[in-house]
Design an enzyme around this catalytic site. Structure first.
Site, PDB file in Angstrom:
ATOM      1  N   SER A 785      11.454  31.465  41.900  1.00  0.00           N
ATOM      2  CA  SER A 785      11.017  32.504  42.835  1.00  0.00           C
ATOM      3  C   SER A 785      11.861  33.749  42.626  1.00  0.00           C
ATOM      4  O   SER A 785      12.920  33.716  41.993  1.00  0.00           O
ATOM      5  CB  SER A 785      11.173  32.015  44.272  1.00  0.00           C
ATOM      6  OG  SER A 785      12.551  31.811  44.572  1.00  0.00           O
ATOM      7  N   HIS A 786      11.423  34.860  43.175  1.00  0.00           N
ATOM      8  CA  HIS A 786      12.185  36.095  43.046  1.00  0.00           C
ATOM      9  C   HIS A 786      13.589  35.936  43.601  1.00  0.00           C
ATOM     10  O   HIS A 786      14.565  36.431  43.014  1.00  0.00           O
ATOM     11  CB  HIS A 786      11.464  37.222  43.801  1.00  0.00           C
ATOM     12  CG  HIS A 786      10.152  37.578  43.191  1.00  0.00           C
ATOM     13  ND1 HIS A 786       9.124  38.148  43.913  1.00  0.00           N
ATOM     14  CD2 HIS A 786       9.677  37.436  41.930  1.00  0.00           C
ATOM     15  CE1 HIS A 786       8.097  38.352  43.115  1.00  0.00           C
ATOM     16  NE2 HIS A 786       8.397  37.928  41.910  1.00  0.00           N
ATOM     17  N   LEU A 787      13.718  35.241  44.718  1.00  0.00           N
ATOM     18  CA  LEU A 787      15.040  35.052  45.314  1.00  0.00           C
ATOM     19  C   LEU A 787      15.940  34.234  44.394  1.00  0.00           C
ATOM     20  O   LEU A 787      17.116  34.555  44.217  1.00  0.00           O
ATOM     21  CB  LEU A 787      14.896  34.360  46.672  1.00  0.00           C
ATOM     22  CG  LEU A 787      16.200  34.003  47.387  1.00  0.00           C
ATOM     23  CD1 LEU A 787      17.091  35.219  47.558  1.00  0.00           C
ATOM     24  CD2 LEU A 787      15.894  33.384  48.754  1.00  0.00           C
TER      25      LEU A 787
END
Length: 1198
Positions: A785-787
């Site tokens: 994920s982006h995080l």
């Protein structure tokens, strides 16, 4: 007969999904062991933290460590008493058991437990959890020895894991020598109180009392439950939950009209204010019902009542029925038929709302809770003079005169002037009193008959009584379902005397299955809806059916609660895991069957019905398949566990969504309403708690947690998941989310480890503070994920913790220095007293082997307004690294047809058609609208605007509004249209000079707008403006601040690509993000469009680890996102459609070979891209039919 005809309908259950039909055959399952095989009989294939000082008076036991509570984290209600009962076990000689009841109420998020001596109480080493009930906190202590001394002490366990001991000496109960079943009632912090040990028959045990027992019965001894000749309890739900004034028998009219309350509407508006004002002027029950009617019954037929009105009405009625809001006489004579007529009008409106197609799940939840809180309007109660039997009883000649007067003035006259819930409580008390006295049996019998009639009026009868009342209206199929359930219930009621304990789960699932079948039958009859001209008799019968099916739902809570306890007593998660490790998954059958039935009840009640159906389909499929998935030479128990875990995680999310809805609906409203009405604090504080704990979802959540704990044991890893490996030391600080302002000033000033409640997946870790060195997230999250990507680039150790007990233990370390060690082999978080205070993680914060914090944006070349560039001609200077990479990928796609991996797997892929609106288009639009000066002024402000106080938000909002007002020239849109086919659906994507850079990936930082067409120019131009504006979201501005990039250097080009309609989307890292293994490609895959992967939507993707040098593919996780995103037909307006995902129908979940084939192919493509682009890659792509498409690729942060 009209009432019967209206309900003798096709008894099919209301559909749980618009595309599915549910039929019922409750007798199809004679043995619960066949539960899954017969599921078609139902479906046709379709924190508040309170800190107190610990009392000095504490028993002699070891100090409590972070593991000390031994309890799972739950929410509970504070202020009252502890009671106890005991059962005798004769299987291995005489034993004694003790039931302890603590009616004390605690704050929301807290719970009670007991520490004590002896094996049964874990020798002071671990807290023994008490169970919450409406009557208080209960603990059953079994297998005690006759004559044994039981020494213990109660505690409050706070939401953060801290423990508060009650003051005073340890409690000691001396058990009698003869064995037996006993109970005792205690009060919080009254450790020196006199206690009376009683047998289950209510008598003092063997004439003996506990230490310091009083010489007279306790004050509430007279409130013991009277029982009728057939043994049925003669305390209604009203009586058992009564919080109002004690009943006083009177021999003349002494009923007071005085009222106490605040009626303060200064902080209220809307329905709540109207309700409080109405209550102020309405003291009697019928007047209060009129107030409710005014709220929930709109003046015009067909008009929808306000949701806020429904919620406040529900809270208000509950407080009335429990006596928290008292009813008094208001003058005049208003017999019970007055109340019945009002209730009929309210009920009619509620049924219309339940049948309305637009009614939401949240509305149905509230509507169903109001129904049981209304009186009956059956024919006998709408007569001009109802409930006359009490008049004859009061004039009998076989009872004393004083008793006659008490019945007449306490019950008869009051009931016929201004009936209220207190009349049922008074009648119960009278019946209990005379049942124990020397009175005429004919009189007692007659009073009991009247009591039954009064319970009918208040809809307070038992479940069996309710069901028998509707028997005459059932058709043959439903009658069979009723008989089947009652027979199963009787088997369960008689079980302890007839069956062995190991058979209890089977008996409980059998009863639960029969109950579910009957409830489905009743809902089938109710599914036809309510006609506007339905006769009163039909409406009255419908109320009985409705209350019966709600009663069945409530009883399913009891059965599930007993089932969970039975599984725990058989060894719980540890026993299940031990058998599974031996490839014996048979013990999971009954727990999974109970889970499915619990989910089915949520669906039958209208809660996320399509989601319920999908989860049930999956659980059925996985149970039916067993351990058949082969990813190696032997049966793979771990793969079986991973797949089942994915669905059970989804089921627990479903349960959590229900609880979260209640927490969104009730707490603030009940607090405001209770304060305005002057309702006792305890009733206000515990309202939401009671709503959650009395629902099926509470037991379902416990059951899911139990099964998930067993599966985590089978899988290994202890419930931890390492997204970014490494070590970090810092002070553990708890926050709700990772965002600017999340940390208080007190928490800053040194290295920090964040314990985060939830995340969206788009956060920037360092935006919360440069002090953050590690993160423990209390939910699952896709690795890619982006995080996850940003945490890796920022050098922050990042793990997730799914195990509730581990999270609770961590909360006990808040404010202390801890060390987190994370790797592919496991995760540890422990207290740390050393000197190390920095983090290290696999050479973190580099991309493609280049360390770094980006100090400047990429160089750009502004193109004239009106320019549109072919993708193959795009450069970094004209369109940014992302667009340039897409152009390069298009060329690689053509040559990939000739490429194979070292193990012979083809690396063939395609790329979508695309083009570029280059740097300079936004600036040209600003110049054309004479907005460039204002734009520059606002951009300058973003450099210094403060997060605190909303200053930065205000600047960003103004800047984005300015940009969104700009429009792309028509000639550019025409050129875009010529580059694609006429009806092509497009996606408008960002390509900034501040993303896809070494040291700053910017993954997910800027917007993409799918589903637009160049042939619809207004929608297309609007999409372009929104993507331009995303350059200046608060998150984007803060990200550039962290990276050291000046805001004025940021520029945005627009990448336009053909929108794919994929069956699968994926994110691919060509080097393992967990351990840096360069031979391993890790892919995360989701159904439909890939937004669920990037955004951090709750759930997990398929996670595959594939070797570049061999054909080895390992499944690390199965997908369980509840929805997939697709592009539906119709107008291309930038929107996507969400569809519920059912993984029992998806090959990638069902078939190991399918996962192996896809994993090998992605490994081959990843190796080719990595080699061609010169560095490890972070790749996004999709599967369309049999083709793999690569949408973009950027340097992978390592």
């Amino acid at each position: 007969m009209a009432s019967t005809a209206a309900l003798r309908l096709s008894c099919s259950c209301p559909s749980l999904a618009s595309s599915s039909t549910i039929t019922t055959d409750p007798l199809a399952l004679s043995e619960p062991a066949n539960f899954f095989g017969h599921r078609s009989s139902f479906y046709q294939r379709r924190n508040l933290q309170i800190h107190r000082s610990t009392p000095n008076a504490r028993p002699h036991q070891p100090s409590l460590t972070k593991q000390g509570s031994g309890l799972s984290m739950r929410k509970h209600p504070r202020g009252g008493a502890l009671a106890a009962t005991a059962e005798t076990s004769t299987a291995f000689g005489t034993k004694t058991s003790l039931k302890i009841l603590l009616a004390n109420q605690v704050n929301f998020g807290e719970r009670h437990a007991v520490f004590g001596a002896g094996d049964a109480l874990k020798n002071w080493q671990e807290a023994v959890e008490m169970h919450w009930t409406d009557g208080g906190w209960v603990l059953d202590v079994g297998a005690l020895q006759p004559g044994q001394k039981v020494e213990f002490k109660a505690v409050i366990v706070h939401g953060d894991g801290g423990v508060q001991w009650e003051n005073g000496p340890n409690r000691i109960i001396q058990l009698p020598d003869g064995g037996g079943a006993y109970s005792v009632t205690l009060h919080w912090e009254k450790t020196g109180e006199e206690l009376q040990l009683q047998g289950v028959d209510g008598q003092i045990a063997n004439g003996e009392a506990a230490q310091g027992a009083p010489t007279e019965a306790p004050k509430d001894a007279g409130n013991g439950r009277a029982r009728s000749e057939n043994g049925a309890s003669e305390v209604s739900e009203f009586g058992s939950k009564w919080q109002g004034k004690d009943i006083a028998f009177m021999r003349s009219n002494e009923h007071s009209r005085e009222r106490s309350g605040k009626w303060d509407t200064s902080n209220l508006s809307g329905p709540a204010a109207r309700l409080v004002d109405g209550d102020k002027h309405g003291g009697s029950w019928w007047q209060k019902l009129e107030v409710v009617k005014g709220l929930v019954v709109p003046p015009e037929v067909g008009q929808k009542p306000d949701f806020d009105a429904l919620v406040n009405a529900n809270i208000y009625l509950q407080w009335i029925n429990t006596g928290a809001i008292s009813c008094v006489e208001s003058g005049g004579h208003h017999r019970p038929n007055k109340h019945a007529e009002i209730a009929r009008k309210i009920f009619r409106q509620l049924e219309w709302e339940l049948g309305r197609k637009t009614t939401t799940s949240e509305e149905m939840l509230v509507l169903r809770r109001i129904q049981p809180r209304l009186p009956s309007f059956s024919e006998q109660f709408t007569q001009s003079v109802p409930l006359t039997r009490i008049r004859d009883i009061a004039h009998r000649n076989d009872i004393p005169h004083d008793l006659k007067q008490e019945i007449k003035h306490t019950i008869q006259n009051k009931l016929h002037r201004n009936a209220g819930p207190e009349d049922l409580v008074a009648t119960e008390a009278m019946l209990q009193r005379v049942s124990k006295g020397d009175y005429s049996q004919d009189f007692v019998k007659e009073l009991r008959v009247f009591y039954g009639e009064l319970k009918d009026f208040f809809n307070a009868g038992s479940l069996t009584e309710r069901l028998e009342q509707i028997r005459h209206s059932l058709d043959d199929s439903a009658t069979s379902a009723l008989d089947h359930f009652l027979s199963r219930k009787q088997i369960l009621d008689d079980f302890d005397a007839q069956q062995k304990a190991e058979k209890l789960p089977e008996v409980l699932v059998g009863a639960l299955h029969a109950l579910t079948g009957l409830r489905a039958q009743l809902l089938g009859g109710l599914a036809s809806g309510l006609r506007n001209d339905a006769p009163d008799s039909s409406l009255a019968q419908r109320q009985k059916w409705r209350l019966s099916e709600i009663g069945l739902e409530d009883y399913s809570f009891v059965l599930l609660s007993r089932f969970v306890n039975a599984v725990e007593e058989k060894g719980g998660p540890a026993a299940l895991a031990e058998e599974a490790k031996k490839s014996n998954v048979q013990p999971f059958n009954f727990p999974l069957g109970a889970t499915v039935l619990g989910i089915r009840h949520l669906g039958l009640s209208g809660w996320q019905t399509a989601e319920c159906l999908a989860i049930e389909n999956e659980l059925h499929a996985w149970q039916h398949a067993g351990i058949v998935d082969r990813e190696g030479p032997v049966k793979d128990v771990k793969t079986w566990a991973l797949r089942l875990k994915a669905t059970l995680d989804r089921a627990r999310r479903l349960a959590e969504s229900y609880s979260e809805a209640l927490l969104e609906i009730y707490p603030e409203r009940s607090l405001k309403l209770g304060d305005a009405l002057g309702v006792p604090e305890n009733s206000v504080r515990t309202f939401t708690e009671a709503e959650i704990r009395a629902s099926v979802v509470f037991q379902l959540s416990k059951l899911c947690s139990l099964l998930l704990k067993a599966l985590r044991d089978v899988i290994g890893g202890g419930g931890w998941d390492a997204l970014v490996s490494g070590s970090a030391v810092g002070t553990l600080v708890s926050v709700d989310r990772i965002e600017p302002g999340a940390l208080t000033s007190a928490a800053k000033g040194g290295p920090l480890i964040l314990l985060v409640k939830e995340a969206s997946g788009d956060e920037e870790v360092k935006a919360a503070g440069e002090e953050v060195k590690g993160v423990v997230l209390c939910q699952e999250l896709p690795h890619l994920s982006h995080l996850g990507v940003r945490a890796r680039q920022e050098g922050v150790v990042f793990v997730t913790a799914e195990d509730e007990e581990k999270v609770r233990d961590l909360r006990g370390l808040e404010g202390k220095r801890v060390k987190i060690d994370a790797s592919a082999e496991g995760v540890t978080v422990e207290p740390f007293d050393g000197e190390e205070a920095v983090s290290s993680n696999n050479g973190a914060a580099s991309a493609a082997g280049v360390p770094g914090k980006a100090s400047s944006a990429g160089k750009i070349k502004y193109s004239p307004g009106g320019t549109f560039i072919e993708l193959a001609d795009t450069t970094v200077e004209t369109g940014g690294a992302k667009a340039a990479a897409c152009g390069e990928i298009a060329g690689l796609a053509k040559s990939s047809t000739e490429v194979k991996s070292s193990s012979g797997v083809p690396a063939t892929f395609k790329s979508p058609t695309g083009g570029l609106i280059p740097f300079g288009a936004l600036e040209a639009a600003l110049d054309a609208s004479k907005s460039r000066a204002k734009f520059n002024e606002l951009v300058k402000k973003t450099e210094t605007a403060k997060v605190e106080g909303g200053e930065l938000d205000a600047v960003c909002n103004e800047l984005r509004a300015l940009i969104e007002a700009q429009r792309l020239p028509e000639k550019v849109i025409q050129r875009v249209g010529k580059a694609f086919s006429a009806d092509a659906r497009l996606i408008v994507r960002s390509s900034a000079n501040v993303e896809d850079l070494a040291g700053m990936s910017g993954a997910g930082l800027y917007d993409s707008i799918p589903n637009v067409k160049a042939s619809e120019p207004e929608e297309f131009a609007e999409a372009v403006s929104k993507v331009w504006a995303s350059l200046f979201t608060r998150r984007a501005v803060l990200s550039r601040r962290v990276a050291g990039v000046p805001q004025k250097e940021a520029a945005m080009a627009i990448l336009v690509q053909e929108l794919l309609a994929p069956s699968l989307s994926f994110v691919l890292h060509t080097v393992s993000p967990v351990d840096g293994n360069r031979d391993i490609v890790q892919a995360e895959i989701a159904l439909g469009l890939g937004e669920t992967l990037a955004s951090g939507t709750r759930g997990t993707p398929w996670r595959l680890a594939a070797s570049k040098s061999s054909k080895t593919v390992d499944t690390l996780a199965f997908a369980n996102f509840s929805e997939k995103l697709v592009v539906a037909g119709g107008k291309a307006d930038g929107s996507m459609t969400r569809e519920v995902a059912d993984y029992s129908k998806v090959a990638l979940t069902k078939d190991a070979e399918e996962r192996i084939r896809l994993g090998q192919r992605l490994a081959s493509i990843g190796a080719y891209l990595e080699k061609s682009l010169g560095a490890p890659q972070d790749v996004e792509g999709a599967v369309v039919g049999g083709d793999v498409y690569i949408v973009q690729s950027r340097p992978q942060p390592l």
